[in-house]
Design an enzyme around this catalytic site. Structure first.
Site, PDB file in Angstrom:
ATOM      1  N   ARG A 125      68.917  85.103 -65.886  1.00 13.79           N
ATOM      2  CA  ARG A 125      68.375  85.546 -67.171  1.00 13.79           C
ATOM      3  C   ARG A 125      67.939  87.017 -67.105  1.00 13.79           C
ATOM      4  NH1 ARG A 125      70.506  81.581 -67.305  1.00 13.79           N
ATOM      5  NH2 ARG A 125      69.945  79.579 -68.194  1.00 13.79           N
ATOM      6  N   SER A 134      64.348  78.044 -75.720  1.00 17.07           N
ATOM      7  CA  SER A 134      63.563  77.923 -74.488  1.00 17.07           C
ATOM      8  C   SER A 134      62.661  79.148 -74.339  1.00 17.07           C
ATOM      9  CB  SER A 134      64.489  77.810 -73.273  1.00 17.07           C
ATOM     10  OG  SER A 134      65.293  76.659 -73.378  1.00 17.07           O
ATOM     11  N   GLU A 141      60.524  84.051 -71.761  1.00 23.10           N
ATOM     12  CA  GLU A 141      61.899  84.529 -71.940  1.00 23.10           C
ATOM     13  C   GLU A 141      62.036  85.522 -73.105  1.00 23.10           C
ATOM     14  OE1 GLU A 141      65.521  82.435 -71.907  1.00 23.10           O
ATOM     15  OE2 GLU A 141      64.888  80.947 -70.446  1.00 23.10           O
TER      16      GLU A 141
END
Length: 343
Positions: free
Chosen positions: A168, A243, A338
């Site tokens: 990520r 998420s 995130e």
């Protein structure tokens, strides 16, 4: 200066972010061409404004008032660049919807991205986050991207090595952060389908529906969509950013400690480390379905924060901090958000 692009003032972004946060941009522009983007950047430079690029608004937490020029990247276009018996090279402009691009690639008999179906957002944001799901990441098929240098307005190209992809992560979240705006991305996809079915939930779902029959890319894509829709809320129904926390990595010593205390902990090895399921940690901390004011965790998936109506960016950040602290206190593990936070 005469601009080919319209610059709005005090523009509401409530419909431009999937959390549905009532943010106001001091200046706002939607760009449909590279030339319009370059003109918008020139306007921002002359005004001394911070640049905040915005795609699908699915991975951001927006503050109440953004003293900046928010640029909605609406560059469109899909093309097959090259095809041979092994690979199909395709290019997508940054403003293309990611899921629609995945379906288009399948339609072009260009395979590899089906496991990434229904991930929200636009193509331009995908390399920044190195999006991934069910054993596949962007970097596996990425060739290059073109991006505008915000400082100079020039177009520069980055290959796979240049992007420094990680979990990520990419150079655009580190060294090159806030220095470029991606305008197009090129992928080398497979000309022959080679299913990536290493994740049990996906394998089980496909086996249940299709038995031992030869799978198509569209069937894999649909199975991924079905799984995601069972776990994740539709932003059109309830505001969310997907998420909200990364899956943390811990060393062997920490893993052994956690395994003794929590034998059912969900984790898998990554090199010399272990990756923990952030959703499991949050759930086990007793936070699934918890709500404070207008913000809470989703009842079906603790990894997702939702806006029950009327929440602000500050509310979301405050609640996410509460989650971070609860998990840290219980497990000694630090989670990381995130979404990008714009204030």
């Amino acid at each position: 200066m005469t601009l080919p692009v319209t610059i709005h003032q005090n523009y509401s972004l409530i419909h431009q972010n999937t959390l549905g946060l009532p943010s106001i941009a001091r200046y706002y522009a939607e760009v449909n061409t590279v030339e319009e983007l370059q003109e918008a950047l020139t306007f921002a430079k002359e005004k001394g404004l911070v640049i905040l690029p915005l795609g699908g608004g699915s991975n951001v937490v927006l503050g109440d008032v953004l003293d900046a020029l928010v640029i909605h990247i609406n560059l469109k276009g899909l093309s097959v660049v090259h095809r041979d018996e092994r690979q199909v090279t395709v290019t997508a402009m940054a403003g293309e919807n990611w899921h629609e691009f995945v379906l288009w690639s399948i339609d072009q008999e260009a395979y590899g991205l089906e496991n990434l179906s229904l991930i929200p957002g636009c193509v331009g944001a995908a390399p920044i986050q190195n999006i991934g799901a069910y054993g596949v990441e962007i970097k596996d098929y990425f060739v290059s991207l073109d991006a505008i240098n915000i400082s100079t307005g020039d177009v520069e190209q980055f290959d796979n090595f240049d992007c420094c992809f990680g979990y990520r992560d990419s150079v655009f979240k580190g060294e090159k952060k806030d220095r470029y705006i991606i305008i197009s991305v090129t992928f080398a996809l497979d000309a022959v389908l080679s299913p990536r079915l290493g994740y049990g939930q996906l394998t089980d779902s496909l086996s249940e529906k299709h038995g031992d029959s030869v799978l198509t890319a569209l069937q894999i894509s649909q199975a991924v969509c079905d799984i995601r829709q069972q776990k994740l809320p539709d932003p059109k129904t309830i505001g969310n950013a997907g998420s909200f926390f990364k899956n943390p990595e811990v060393d062997q010593q920490t893993m052994e400690r956690l395994k003794k205390e929590y034998p059912d902990i969900v984790a898998y090895p990554v090199g010399e480390k272990w990756k923990l399921a952030a959703g499991w940690l949050i759930d086990r901390a007793g936070l699934r379905g918890v709500q404070q004011g207008s913000v809470g965790t989703y009842q079906k998936q603790a990894l997702v924060l939702v806006n029950h109506g009327g929440a602000t960016g500050s509310d979301v950040i405050a609640f996410s901090q509460y989650v971070l602290e609860k998990v840290k206190n219980q497990f000694g593990v630090e989670l990381e958000r995130e979404p990008r936070v714009y204030r």
